[in-house]
Design a protein around this motif. Structure first.
Motif, PDB file in Angstrom:
ATOM      1  N   ARG A  45       2.525  10.345  -3.033  1.00  0.00           N
ATOM      2  CA  ARG A  45       2.858   9.199  -3.887  1.00  0.00           C
ATOM      3  C   ARG A  45       2.098   7.957  -3.412  1.00  0.00           C
ATOM      4  O   ARG A  45       1.553   7.192  -4.218  1.00  0.00           O
ATOM      5  N   ARG A  46       2.047   7.754  -2.104  1.00  0.00           N
ATOM      6  CA  ARG A  46       1.305   6.616  -1.550  1.00  0.00           C
ATOM      7  C   ARG A  46      -0.195   6.761  -1.792  1.00  0.00           C
ATOM      8  O   ARG A  46      -0.892   5.775  -2.065  1.00  0.00           O
ATOM      9  N   ASP A  47      -0.701   7.998  -1.687  1.00  0.00           N
ATOM     10  CA  ASP A  47      -2.136   8.226  -1.890  1.00  0.00           C
ATOM     11  C   ASP A  47      -2.561   7.846  -3.307  1.00  0.00           C
ATOM     12  O   ASP A  47      -3.588   7.191  -3.508  1.00  0.00           O
ATOM     13  N   LEU A  52      -4.640   3.784  -7.544  1.00  0.00           N
ATOM     14  CA  LEU A  52      -4.342   2.973  -8.723  1.00  0.00           C
ATOM     15  C   LEU A  52      -4.488   1.481  -8.423  1.00  0.00           C
ATOM     16  O   LEU A  52      -4.974   0.707  -9.251  1.00  0.00           O
ATOM     17  N   ALA A  53      -4.071   1.090  -7.212  1.00  0.00           N
ATOM     18  CA  ALA A  53      -4.207  -0.321  -6.829  1.00  0.00           C
ATOM     19  C   ALA A  53      -5.678  -0.706  -6.702  1.00  0.00           C
ATOM     20  O   ALA A  53      -6.091  -1.796  -7.101  1.00  0.00           O
ATOM     21  N   TRP A  54      -6.466   0.213  -6.132  1.00  0.00           N
ATOM     22  CA  TRP A  54      -7.912  -0.041  -5.987  1.00  0.00           C
ATOM     23  C   TRP A  54      -8.554  -0.185  -7.371  1.00  0.00           C
ATOM     24  O   TRP A  54      -9.381  -1.072  -7.582  1.00  0.00           O
ATOM     25  N   CYS A  55      -8.178   0.670  -8.297  1.00  0.00           N
ATOM     26  CA  CYS A  55      -8.717   0.595  -9.661  1.00  0.00           C
ATOM     27  C   CYS A  55      -8.299  -0.703 -10.343  1.00  0.00           C
ATOM     28  O   CYS A  55      -9.105  -1.371 -11.007  1.00  0.00           O
ATOM     29  N   ALA A  56      -7.024  -1.069 -10.173  1.00  0.00           N
ATOM     30  CA  ALA A  56      -6.519  -2.275 -10.817  1.00  0.00           C
ATOM     31  C   ALA A  56      -7.257  -3.518 -10.317  1.00  0.00           C
ATOM     32  O   ALA A  56      -7.544  -4.435 -11.096  1.00  0.00           O
ATOM     33  N   ALA A  57      -7.570  -3.540  -9.015  1.00  0.00           N
ATOM     34  CA  ALA A  57      -8.272  -4.692  -8.447  1.00  0.00           C
ATOM     35  C   ALA A  57      -9.685  -4.824  -9.003  1.00  0.00           C
ATOM     36  O   ALA A  57     -10.290  -5.902  -8.925  1.00  0.00           O
TER      37      ALA A  57
END
Length: 333
Positions: A45-47, A52-57
């Protein structure tokens, strides 16, 4: 698979942005579709959340990412310091994160959310199967650690002896240890035994050694007395805290290091419960236990993994040349 279990997805020709479709729903559906331990689920889940956070940034739609994007993410991970050590993530850690991401995308391919898995064409770090970063223990160091546990007194001493005994004698993963319940204890054909779900959701069973069985019995007797009940009336987790909550993996990490420090083991600050698992494999092989039996005991699907745990595998004392030479000498005598 029931369609209602998963989010409704558009066809690849009209893919929605994943953030708008609820990425948590995709991830949870993927995890429900896998036989995994809770610890592995949390890690996966963390991976995915990290990706997703990297993509969003970068304002990147994960459903439109390609292998070049995954390569960039991988390089970013390699430059990211680990929270605990402050050192860059190891190739094995990066490879594990990308492996989880690849499984997630495979799931989305099956749901027709994406046409192809972008991780499959990415450049993943090479991981040496013959190397492990875990700091190991010699059999003598394991003995001193167990002796330190035996010498302890106090309200948690009996529980701690049972915990380190299970780690040392069975080579359990820390996640397997803390997930044990009282109902997992049993007896089979004269053996005291314990059943649990191992890595990959595979049911496992192991024999308890006499010393570990004694430590577990002593702990449960003390626990039952404290609670004012009979041992057979105890329920819930096998290893608990003073408040009755399940003992967690972080507590076991601290326990192993504290006992190792008390025992005077030089590398105590770098040890982990996994160090006892490595010692189990090395000692078993040194004592002549066949590789396949050690592999089965440790729950490894690949014997190469078991060999990596065997810290003494490169010892020239075990070179087969000596066995062949000795056999030839016997034939000539």
């Amino acid at each position: 698979m029931q369609p209602s279990e998963f989010p409704v997805l558009s066809r690849p020709s009209a893919r929605p942005a994943l953030s708008g479709a609820g990425p948590g729903d995709f991830t949870e559906a993927w995890l429900r579709n896998r036989r995994l331990s809770e610890h592995t689920r949390d890690a996966y889940r963390r991976d995915v959340a990290g990706w997703l956070a990297w993509c969003a940034a970068r304002d990147l739609d994960p459903l439109r990412a390609n292998f070049l994007d995954v390569n960039s993410y991988g390089r970013s991970l390699e430059a990211t310091p680990a929270a605990r050590s402050g050192q860059p993530l190891t190739p094995a850690t990066v490879a594990r994160k990308l492996s989880a991401l690849s499984s997630w995308y495979d799931f989305l391919v099956k749901l027709r959310a994406v046409e192809a898995n972008p991780v499959s064409g990415a450049d993943r770090p090479r991981v040496d199967r013959d190397h492990s970063a875990t700091v190991g223990l010699t059999p003598e160091e394991v003995d001193t650690l167990l002796a330190a546990a035996e010498a302890e007194t106090g309200p948690t001493a009996a529980r701690n002896r049972a915990a380190v005994g299970l780690l040392a004698d069975l080579g359990l993963r820390v996640g397997e240890l803390v997930s044990l319940n009282l109902s997992d204890l049993g007896a089979e054909r004269g053996h005291r035994s314990v059943r649990f779900v191992g890595k990959g959701g595979k049911p496992r069973r192991r024999a308890l050694t006499p010393s570990t069985a004694y430590a577990v019995d002593a702990y449960l007797t003390e626990r039952a007395t404290t609670q004012g009940v009979a041992v057979h009336e105890l329920t819930g987790p096998l290893l608990v805290t003073a408040t009755g909550a399940r003992l967690d993996r972080h507590s076991v990490f601290r326990l192993v290091r504290r006992l190792a420090r008390t025992a005077g083991i030089p590398a105590w600050a770098k040890l982990s419960p996994h160090s006892l698992r490595h010692a189990f494999a090395t000692t078993a092989r040194a004592e002549g236990v066949p590789l396949e039996d050690v592999q089965d005991a440790m729950g490894h699907a690949d014997p190469r993994t078991t060999r990596r745990y065997d810290r003494d595998r490169h010892n020239l004392d075990r070179d087969p040349a000596y066995v062949i030479w000795a056999a030839r000498a016997r034939r000539r005598s």
